[in-house]
Design an enzyme around this catalytic site. Structure first.
Site, PDB file in Angstrom:
ATOM      1  N   LYS A 108       0.838  -1.216   0.000  1.00 32.25           N
ATOM      2  CA  LYS A 108       0.000   0.000   0.000  1.00 32.25           C
ATOM      3  C   LYS A 108       0.868   1.259   0.000  1.00 32.25           C
ATOM      4  CE  LYS A 108      -2.076  -1.132   3.871  1.00 32.25           C
ATOM      5  NZ  LYS A 108      -1.338  -2.385   4.181  1.00 32.25           N
ATOM      6  N   ARG A 124      -9.674   0.930   8.680  1.00 30.13           N
ATOM      7  CA  ARG A 124      -9.226  -0.431   8.975  1.00 30.13           C
ATOM      8  C   ARG A 124     -10.246  -1.195   9.801  1.00 30.13           C
ATOM      9  NH1 ARG A 124      -3.280   0.375   8.767  1.00 30.13           N
ATOM     10  NH2 ARG A 124      -2.253  -1.424   9.645  1.00 30.13           N
ATOM     11  N   ARG A 160      12.001  -5.522   4.670  1.00 29.36           N
ATOM     12  CA  ARG A 160      11.706  -4.102   4.415  1.00 29.36           C
ATOM     13  C   ARG A 160      12.658  -3.175   5.172  1.00 29.36           C
ATOM     14  NH1 ARG A 160       5.821  -1.700   5.434  1.00 29.36           N
ATOM     15  NH2 ARG A 160       6.074  -2.614   7.497  1.00 29.36           N
ATOM     16  N   ARG A 162      11.485  -1.271  10.758  1.00 31.56           N
ATOM     17  CA  ARG A 162      10.419  -0.888  11.682  1.00 31.56           C
ATOM     18  C   ARG A 162      10.332  -1.866  12.843  1.00 31.56           C
ATOM     19  NH1 ARG A 162       5.175   0.502   8.061  1.00 31.56           N
ATOM     20  NH2 ARG A 162       4.199  -0.750   9.683  1.00 31.56           N
ATOM     21  N   ARG A 195      -0.001  -8.781  13.477  1.00 31.19           N
ATOM     22  CA  ARG A 195      -0.604  -7.766  12.592  1.00 31.19           C
ATOM     23  C   ARG A 195      -1.467  -8.439  11.526  1.00 31.19           C
ATOM     24  NH1 ARG A 195       4.514  -4.881  10.628  1.00 31.19           N
ATOM     25  NH2 ARG A 195       3.124  -3.859   9.153  1.00 31.19           N
TER      26      ARG A 195
END
Ligand code: AP5
Length: 216
Positions: free
Chosen positions: A13, A88, A127, A159, A170
């Site tokens: 996203k 969400r 990432r 992160r 998550r």
């Protein structure tokens, strides 16, 4: 034009929102980035959100809705926005609809980027992010200089919530609390499924095609 980018953690996203906002001149509003900015600046909102984010849980609706409302009320969002990570939950989706209705507007399109779970885990594990939220991947989108952002040269970081245990939570939270939005927007005729397993460039091309179709 108000576009809601829907998809699980790691679907792409943020990556696509940055590309599209550049190409279409649409403001990119990422609820995750706003929370992380508040966290970094130790604001009261950041302090309230931190424990939820560290556990990979959603920040309560009242805090999140107030924060996004505030952002969408700013002048640069008056002509539209590309929403990444919000809504969400069904309550957030209803709040967004009500907010836009007050301005005589609606959500125009909801691209849903679908990616299987095993791939999400690999993507989030590799990432690296810049201070300004630009996103890289060790394998799929490596920076030109390892550990440095291509655009401003700032050091990249991983992160906190990309640790394997937090990623699993998550994804679980996404399946429980966010997937109802797929049917919610499908029933309104706004959902367009995009195959998120293609390359970053191909996903971008598919997304731009559905957005341009809407503009005609
Ligand atoms: P948030 O920051 O929104 O995280 P997320 O939704 O979990 O999404 P991600 O940012 O992890 O993934 P993405 O889909 O943007 O993928 P990306 O482009 O980076 O939220 C974080 C936290 O904040 C939440 O857990 C919650 O606590 C809180 N929060 C935020 N919004 C909230 C809300 N509305 N309500 C309540 N709480 C909220 O890509 C991932 C990786 O894959 C990158 O390395 C990228 O380079 C790579 N990649 C991307 N596309 C491809 C591709 N096509 N092929 C190969 N690799 C790819």
């Amino acid at each position: 034009m108000y576009i809601v980018l829907l998809g699980p953690p790691g679907a792409g996203k943020g990556t696509q929102a940055s590309l599209i906002s550049e190409k279409m001149g649409l403001v990119h509003v990422s609820s995750g980035d706003i929370f992380r900015e508040n966290l970094k600046n130790l604001t009261p909102l950041g302090k309230q959100a931190q424990a939820f984010m560290d556990r990979g849980e959603l920040v309560p609706d009242d805090l999140t809705i107030a924060m996004v409302k505030d952002r969408l009320n700013q002048p640069d969002c008056q002509k539209g926005a590309l929403l990444d990570g919000f809504p969400r939950t069904p309550a957030q989706a209803e709040a967004l609809a009500a907010m836009l209705k007050e301005w005589g507007l609606t959500v125009n399109l909801v691209p849903y980027i679908s990616v299987p779970e095993a791939e999400l885990i690999e993507r989030l594990g590799g990432r690296w992010t810049s201070q300004k939220g630009r996103v890289y991947h060790v394998k799929y989108n490596p920076p030109k200089v390892p550990g440095r952002c291509d655009v401003d040269g700032s050091p990249l970081f991983q992160r906190e919530d990309d640790k394997p245990e937090t990623v699993k939570n998550r994804i679980k939270v996404y399946l429980q609390q966010t997937t109802p939005l797929i049917d919610y927007y499908k029933e309104q005729g706004l959902l367009v499924e995009i195959d998120g397993t293609k390359s970053i460039k191909e996903v971008g091309t598919d997304l731009l095609a559905v957005i341009k179709k809407l503009k005609k």
